[in-house]
Every structure is written in C-alpha cells, then in structure tokens.
Design a protein around this motif. Structure first.
Motif, PDB file in Angstrom:
ATOM      1  N   GLY A 154       0.847  -1.179   0.000  1.00  0.00           N
ATOM      2  CA  GLY A 154       0.000   0.000   0.000  1.00  0.00           C
ATOM      3  C   GLY A 154       0.882   1.227   0.000  1.00  0.00           C
ATOM      4  N   VAL A 155       0.394   2.307  -0.577  1.00  0.00           N
ATOM      5  CA  VAL A 155       1.158   3.555  -0.622  1.00  0.00           C
ATOM      6  C   VAL A 155       0.328   4.636   0.060  1.00  0.00           C
ATOM      7  CG1 VAL A 155       2.326   5.226  -2.095  1.00  0.00           C
ATOM      8  CG2 VAL A 155       2.175   2.844  -2.814  1.00  0.00           C
ATOM      9  N   VAL A 156       0.964   5.365   0.967  1.00  0.00           N
ATOM     10  CA  VAL A 156       0.305   6.425   1.723  1.00  0.00           C
ATOM     11  C   VAL A 156       1.103   7.707   1.514  1.00  0.00           C
ATOM     12  CG1 VAL A 156      -0.423   7.198   4.019  1.00  0.00           C
ATOM     13  CG2 VAL A 156      -0.364   4.754   3.491  1.00  0.00           C
ATOM     14  N   GLY A 157       0.409   8.823   1.289  1.00  0.00           N
ATOM     15  CA  GLY A 157       1.115  10.083   1.147  1.00  0.00           C
ATOM     16  C   GLY A 157       0.338  11.243   1.721  1.00  0.00           C
ATOM     17  N   TRP A 158       1.083  12.213   2.230  1.00  0.00           N
ATOM     18  CA  TRP A 158       0.506  13.421   2.798  1.00  0.00           C
ATOM     19  C   TRP A 158       0.891  14.613   1.937  1.00  0.00           C
ATOM     20  CZ3 TRP A 158       2.314   9.346   5.422  1.00  0.00           C
ATOM     21  CH2 TRP A 158       1.521   8.807   6.435  1.00  0.00           C
ATOM     22  N   CYS A 159      -0.072  15.451   1.620  1.00  0.00           N
ATOM     23  CA  CYS A 159       0.160  16.705   0.899  1.00  0.00           C
ATOM     24  C   CYS A 159       0.892  16.432  -0.414  1.00  0.00           C
ATOM     25  CB  CYS A 159       0.891  17.686   1.810  1.00  0.00           C
ATOM     26  SG  CYS A 159       0.806  19.393   1.241  1.00  0.00           S
ATOM     27  N   PHE A 160       2.074  16.972  -0.606  1.00  0.00           N
ATOM     28  CA  PHE A 160       2.876  16.713  -1.802  1.00  0.00           C
ATOM     29  C   PHE A 160       2.999  15.203  -2.031  1.00  0.00           C
ATOM     30  CE2 PHE A 160       7.254  16.030  -3.465  1.00  0.00           C
ATOM     31  CZ  PHE A 160       7.116  16.652  -4.704  1.00  0.00           C
ATOM     32  N   GLY A 161       3.203  14.461  -0.963  1.00  0.00           N
ATOM     33  CA  GLY A 161       3.320  13.008  -1.046  1.00  0.00           C
ATOM     34  C   GLY A 161       2.022  12.326  -1.402  1.00  0.00           C
ATOM     35  N   GLY A 162       0.887  12.968  -1.154  1.00  0.00           N
ATOM     36  CA  GLY A 162      -0.397  12.388  -1.543  1.00  0.00           C
ATOM     37  C   GLY A 162      -0.511  12.231  -3.043  1.00  0.00           C
ATOM     38  N   GLY A 163      -0.130  13.275  -3.764  1.00  0.00           N
ATOM     39  CA  GLY A 163      -0.119  13.186  -5.220  1.00  0.00           C
ATOM     40  C   GLY A 163       0.884  12.159  -5.705  1.00  0.00           C
ATOM     41  N   TRP A 164       2.038  12.068  -5.031  1.00  0.00           N
ATOM     42  CA  TRP A 164       3.046  11.091  -5.427  1.00  0.00           C
ATOM     43  C   TRP A 164       2.639   9.671  -5.078  1.00  0.00           C
ATOM     44  CZ3 TRP A 164       6.133  11.493  -9.152  1.00  0.00           C
ATOM     45  CH2 TRP A 164       6.534  12.762  -9.562  1.00  0.00           C
ATOM     46  N   ALA A 165       1.856   9.496  -4.028  1.00  0.00           N
ATOM     47  CA  ALA A 165       1.326   8.158  -3.737  1.00  0.00           C
ATOM     48  C   ALA A 165       0.459   7.687  -4.896  1.00  0.00           C
ATOM     49  CB  ALA A 165       0.525   8.182  -2.433  1.00  0.00           C
ATOM     50  N   LEU A 166      -0.386   8.584  -5.405  1.00  0.00           N
ATOM     51  CA  LEU A 166      -1.233   8.250  -6.545  1.00  0.00           C
ATOM     52  C   LEU A 166      -0.380   7.969  -7.782  1.00  0.00           C
ATOM     53  CD1 LEU A 166      -4.087   7.912  -7.688  1.00  0.00           C
ATOM     54  CD2 LEU A 166      -4.096  10.390  -8.127  1.00  0.00           C
ATOM     55  N   ASN A 167       0.616   8.806  -8.042  1.00  0.00           N
ATOM     56  CA  ASN A 167       1.506   8.587  -9.185  1.00  0.00           C
ATOM     57  C   ASN A 167       2.168   7.215  -9.113  1.00  0.00           C
ATOM     58  OD1 ASN A 167       0.966  11.158 -10.109  1.00  0.00           O
ATOM     59  ND2 ASN A 167       2.874  12.029  -9.357  1.00  0.00           N
ATOM     60  N   ALA A 168       2.670   6.871  -7.928  1.00  0.00           N
ATOM     61  CA  ALA A 168       3.356   5.583  -7.763  1.00  0.00           C
ATOM     62  C   ALA A 168       2.420   4.424  -8.054  1.00  0.00           C
ATOM     63  CB  ALA A 168       3.922   5.476  -6.343  1.00  0.00           C
ATOM     64  N   SER A 169       1.192   4.526  -7.561  1.00  0.00           N
ATOM     65  CA  SER A 169       0.227   3.438  -7.759  1.00  0.00           C
ATOM     66  C   SER A 169      -0.251   3.343  -9.198  1.00  0.00           C
ATOM     67  CB  SER A 169      -0.961   3.610  -6.813  1.00  0.00           C
ATOM     68  OG  SER A 169      -0.535   3.419  -5.478  1.00  0.00           O
TER      69      SER A 169
END
Length: 189
Positions: A112-127
């Motif tokens: 699973g990938v979890v991201g906050w703020c800037f990392g939220g968009g990158w979590a989606l990109n990674a998935s």
C-alpha cells in the motif's frame, strides 16, 4: 538485514522492537507492506513517526525521500525542495522502492502507498506507475486523466480539506468522477 538492502541506508533504533533502515521500519509479524511518501517538507519527524506507527501495527514501512536528504524547516524551504523535485526521477524512485519491497522475503507482496500533501499526489503517481494493493491520499493533487487511472490496481482512499482553495471540491469531485469512469474503487472524505 537483507542482502539486497541498499548500502546508503543508515540504521536507527527508536526502541527495541522497531528498526528503521533510513526510513524502513520493520517489526514482526508482517501483515503487509506500506510505502510512506513524503510531505512537502521531506522525510521529517512527522513522516518518520508515521513510519514507526505503521510498523507498530505489524507492517513494513518505508519512508521514501524524494528530496535527496533535504528537510524543509519552514514553508519557504519546503516549497523550494518541492519545486526542485524532478517528476521523472521522483516517479522512478518510488517505483524502484515499491519493486524493492516486493522482492524482500519478509514482505508478503501486498503493498500500500500512503502520502501526505505533496506526497499524496506522489502516492497516486506511484500506484499508477506500478501495481499496488491500496493507495491512501491525505491531501494531495489528484488531477489525473481516466486512461492513467485505469492503470490503478487497488482501491484509493482520499482525505481532503473542506475549505481549501488549492486542492478544492472541484478537483476532488472531478477525480472521483474520473475514478468511476475508469471503473476503479475510490472513497473520499
């Protein structure tokens, strides 16, 4: 220690039950694996704490550094770090770490990938870029085309602010519609 663990990672021991390998928190038994992406300030104490908390729940947690070791200590520093990220390099980094986790013998191949703020968009990109069993976005840019969202393997859970002017209802509502168009599971709060 796994033989495939990158040499550049340092070992930290916040207590006797959790080991952080440069952000990789391991505690047995491993129920699954989570890649924790950064916030706009980098792999700061909040992200390290979240990795430890995920590990305490019995997961492997990897906090990914997209800033080359930089940590923003104020909004201007955080913005500069965020703006300096090369999107191709960031995506390649996240995909490489997810693939690394899949190869590790102590990981059950559920990522699973979890991201906050800037990392939220990158979590989606990674998935979108490599299959993951789940994606959790705590705030983050979610403007993606339907054809990109069709590449998602697992469901997406999103948490967004009610009154934000930047990542607003229009962006999130359009994301949900596109997820439905792509026939992907999504739930937002």
């Amino acid at each position: 220690t796994s033989s495939s663990l990158p040499e550049s990672l340092c070992v930290f021991t916040p207590d006797t039950s959790i080991v952080l390998f440069g952000g990789l928190a391991k505690e047995r038994p491993y129920q699954g694996s989570t890649t924790v992406t950064t916030v706009n300030g980098g792999v700061n104490n909040m992200i390290k704490t979240m990795a430890v908390e995920v590990a305490r729940q019995g997961y492997v947690a990897l906090a990914v550094d997209l800033y080359g070791g930089g940590v923003g200590t104020n909004p201007d520093e955080a913005k500069a770090l965020m703006n300096a990220v090369d999107p191709v390099d960031a995506n390649d980094t996240l995909v490489a770490w997810i693939e690394w986790l899949r190869r590790e013998p102590y990981v059950n191949n559920r990522i699973g990938v979890v991201g906050w703020c800037f990392g939220g968009g990158w979590a989606l990109n990674a998935s979108i870029s490599t299959p993951t069993e789940a994606t959790v976005i705590y705030y983050g840019r979610v403007e993606r085309e339907v054809q990109d969202l069709k590449r998602l393997y697992g469901p997406v859970l999103g948490h967004f602010a009610e009154r934000d002017q930047w990542i607003n209802h229009a962006m999130v509502d359009a994301f949900v519609l596109r997820m439905h168009e792509a026939q992907k599971k999504v739930q937002v709060f």
